[in-house]
Write a protein that holds these residues in place. Structure first.
Motif, PDB file in Angstrom:
ATOM      1  N   SER A 173      -5.346   0.540   2.254  1.00 30.94           N
ATOM      2  CA  SER A 173      -5.910   0.054   2.810  1.00 30.94           C
ATOM      3  C   SER A 173      -6.278   0.633   4.436  1.00 30.94           C
ATOM      4  CB  SER A 173      -6.208  -1.638   2.648  1.00 30.94           C
ATOM      5  OG  SER A 173      -5.612  -1.962   1.540  1.00 30.94           O
ATOM      6  N   THR A 174      -5.218   1.034   4.627  1.00 31.73           N
ATOM      7  CA  THR A 174      -4.776   1.049   6.128  1.00 31.73           C
ATOM      8  C   THR A 174      -5.957   3.193   6.117  1.00 31.73           C
ATOM      9  OG1 THR A 174      -2.559   0.280   5.553  1.00 31.73           O
ATOM     10  CG2 THR A 174      -3.514   2.437   7.878  1.00 31.73           C
TER      11      THR A 174
ATOM     12  N   LEU B 145      -4.302  -4.261  11.106  1.00 30.77           N
ATOM     13  CA  LEU B 145      -3.309  -3.897  10.032  1.00 30.77           C
ATOM     14  C   LEU B 145      -2.232  -3.331  10.016  1.00 30.77           C
ATOM     15  CD1 LEU B 145      -3.144  -4.398   6.575  1.00 30.77           C
ATOM     16  CD2 LEU B 145      -5.310  -2.209   6.921  1.00 30.77           C
TER      17      LEU B 145
ATOM     18  N   TRP C 231      -1.758  -1.651   0.664  1.00 27.74           N
ATOM     19  CA  TRP C 231      -1.357  -1.834   2.039  1.00 27.74           C
ATOM     20  C   TRP C 231      -1.472  -0.050   2.604  1.00 27.74           C
ATOM     21  CZ3 TRP C 231      -0.638  -6.217   4.781  1.00 27.74           C
ATOM     22  CH2 TRP C 231      -1.033  -7.489   4.202  1.00 27.74           C
TER      23      TRP C 231
ATOM     24  N   VAL D 228      -7.547  -5.824   2.568  1.00 25.85           N
ATOM     25  CA  VAL D 228      -6.203  -6.026   2.036  1.00 25.85           C
ATOM     26  C   VAL D 228      -6.201  -7.070   0.859  1.00 25.85           C
ATOM     27  CG1 VAL D 228      -3.515  -6.156   2.422  1.00 25.85           C
ATOM     28  CG2 VAL D 228      -5.421  -5.688   3.978  1.00 25.85           C
TER      29      VAL D 228
ATOM     30  N   VAL E 240       5.389  -4.500   5.617  1.00 26.43           N
ATOM     31  CA  VAL E 240       5.231  -4.757   3.972  1.00 26.43           C
ATOM     32  C   VAL E 240       5.916  -3.661   3.466  1.00 26.43           C
ATOM     33  CG1 VAL E 240       3.752  -5.623   1.862  1.00 26.43           C
ATOM     34  CG2 VAL E 240       3.695  -6.115   4.452  1.00 26.43           C
ATOM     35  N   GLU E 241       5.330  -2.343   3.398  1.00 25.63           N
ATOM     36  CA  GLU E 241       5.885  -1.207   2.033  1.00 25.63           C
ATOM     37  C   GLU E 241       6.336  -0.478   3.185  1.00 25.63           C
ATOM     38  OE1 GLU E 241       1.832  -1.386  -0.186  1.00 25.63           O
ATOM     39  OE2 GLU E 241       1.848   0.212   1.613  1.00 25.63           O
TER      40      GLU E 241
ATOM     41  N   ALA F  30       0.733  -2.963   7.660  1.00 27.17           N
ATOM     42  CA  ALA F  30       1.574  -2.542   6.145  1.00 27.17           C
ATOM     43  C   ALA F  30       3.032  -1.944   6.930  1.00 27.17           C
ATOM     44  CB  ALA F  30      -0.141  -0.966   6.786  1.00 27.17           C
TER      45      ALA F  30
ATOM     46  N   VAL G  87      -5.123  -5.304  -2.699  1.00 27.30           N
ATOM     47  CA  VAL G  87      -3.894  -6.230  -3.981  1.00 27.30           C
ATOM     48  C   VAL G  87      -3.979  -6.245  -4.708  1.00 27.30           C
ATOM     49  CG1 VAL G  87      -2.022  -7.751  -4.447  1.00 27.30           C
ATOM     50  CG2 VAL G  87      -2.661  -6.648  -1.399  1.00 27.30           C
TER      51      VAL G  87
ATOM     52  N   TYR H 178       0.257   1.317  -3.563  1.00 26.68           N
ATOM     53  CA  TYR H 178       0.624   0.751  -2.263  1.00 26.68           C
ATOM     54  C   TYR H 178      -0.717   1.092  -1.755  1.00 26.68           C
ATOM     55  CZ  TYR H 178       5.508   2.597  -3.051  1.00 26.68           C
ATOM     56  OH  TYR H 178       6.673   3.390  -4.021  1.00 26.68           O
TER      57      TYR H 178
END
Length: 390
Positions: free
Chosen positions: A131-132, A286, A128, A176, A293-294, A290, A180, A126
């Motif tokens: 990255s967060t 972000l 996203w 991000v 998206v997820e 996030a 990815v 995951y």
């Protein structure tokens, strides 16, 4: 020994200089003395020579008709200037050691981050959220540092955050996209493609900013583009999403650098605090993306699966990748305060080499000889680019 001479007094000194110099040799470098215009008057000169002198510095004081020349000299058997020179050498050596420590720390932290980041992404795909968490951890660390006064909090205003916003947008996209990419392909492949960033820099600067570069800069792009292409074609585990993620990251970081140069001119915020503010603003940008998206449901299900497969050490992996991400970026921004952009660019090239080699060894990444040649050509081109750009 220090003395001052008026130009008009040199004429009086010149009458007796021959007899004085016969007894004592006066050693000085004429190249450092400005041309003198002698005047025939009898002003007295305060000058007595008991030992040979060496002129160490010359300074012209005043802009009137008769400016004063202030000379600093030392006796031949004294060692004051030698001591000063020794201090300069020591200071320069200390600075080089400091820069070396910055580079070694930067590279080591980056290698550790990439290792733990890849471990986390293999078990918990995951990017996203990953990255967060990296940005959130860094932001929390800096807020604690400011609150406890370990680090001095920056003085910012609305204009600062306004100029930082486009930098943060580009930084968020680049961060991000790179994560990815590493979730889909080997760490080494991501960094090989990311070594092509100079090609994007020249392209964007030429088309959008109207900048022109010396022919050597354009020629250096040939091995960069050729090496990246060769590495991509011969990559055993090629993935289009991973490849495009690295390419988008390159483009985003080029825009980040452009916005940063334009917006931060004359700003007094230190490199460490600048990156802290950048992380906080990127985190705000972000987080909603996030989630959309997820989403929490996917995160919770994946977390339980990763814990069941890896065990409690998975939590340490997540914490380590988040902490080391902030630390390596913080050190890189701090090093920018101490070195030139050229030195930083060379250091960044060497960092990629250390990450590529260490990841291949640790993750046992299969590498074909042609693939290795492509990577070497691309990295060599990056080094040549940094030299040509200078």
């Amino acid at each position: 020994m220090s003395f001052s001479l008026e130009q008009s007094a040199l004429a009086a000194c010149s009458d007796v200089s021959n007899s004085v110099l016969q007894r004592r040799s006066l050693s000085c470098r004429s190249s450092i003395l400005p041309p003198l215009v002698f005047q025939n008057n009898s002003k007295r000169a305060n000058l007595s020579l008991s030992k040979p002198l060496h002129v160490s510095a010359v300074e012209i004081i005043g802009k009137d008709k008769e400016p004063v020349i202030k000379c600093r000299a030392y006796e031949a058997d004294k060692s004051q200037p030698i001591q000063a020179a020794a201090q300069e050498v020591k200071s320069e050596a200390a600075k080089r050691v400091k820069i070396g420590i910055y580079f070694a720390t930067w590279w080591a932290l980056n290698v550790v981050f990439n290792i733990y980041n890849k471990k986390v992404l293999n078990a918990y795909p995951y990017p996203w959220l990953t990255s967060t968490l990296s940005l959130a951890c860094g932001s929390l660390m800096m807020l604690i540092s400011w609150a406890t006064r370990i680090a001095e909090a920056p003085k910012t205003d609305f204009e600062f955050w306004k100029t930082l916003f486009p930098v943060a947008v580009a930084h968020t996209i680049g961060h991000v996209a790179a994560t990815v990419s590493m979730s889909k392909v080997a760490v080494s492949f991501t960094h090989i493609i990311k070594s092509g960033e100079p090609a994007f820099s020249v392209l964007v600067s030429s088309l959008l900013l109207g900048e022109s570069f010396p022919p050597a800069v354009y020629l250096s792009l040939v091995p960069i583009i050729g090496g990246c292409a060769l590495a991509a074609v011969t990559e055993l585990n090629f993935n289009m999403t991973g490849f495009m993620g690295a390419m988008i990251s390159n483009l985003a970081f080029v825009f980040r650098n452009i916005f940063s140069k334009k917006g931060m001119k004359g700003n007094s915020v230190s490199g460490m605090n600048y990156y802290a503010c950048l992380s906080m603003l990127s985190l705000v940008i972000l987080t909603p993306f996030a989630i959309s998206v997820e989403g929490p449901q996917m995160w919770a299900a994946g977390w339980e699966k990763a814990l069941s497969q890896i065990g409690p050490q998975f939590i340490w992996w997540v914490a380590a990748q988040s902490i080391f991400y902030h630390l390596y970026n913080q050190v890189s921004y701090m090093s920018l305060d101490q070195i030139s952009p050229l030195t930083f660019s060379i250091g960044n090239t060497m960092k990629r080499i250390s990450v590529i080699v260490s990841s291949i060894i640790i993750f046992h990444t299969p590498v074909q000889p042609v693939n290795a040649v492509g990577a070497a050509i691309a990295i060599l081109g990056t080094f040549l680019y940094s030299q040509a750009k200078a």
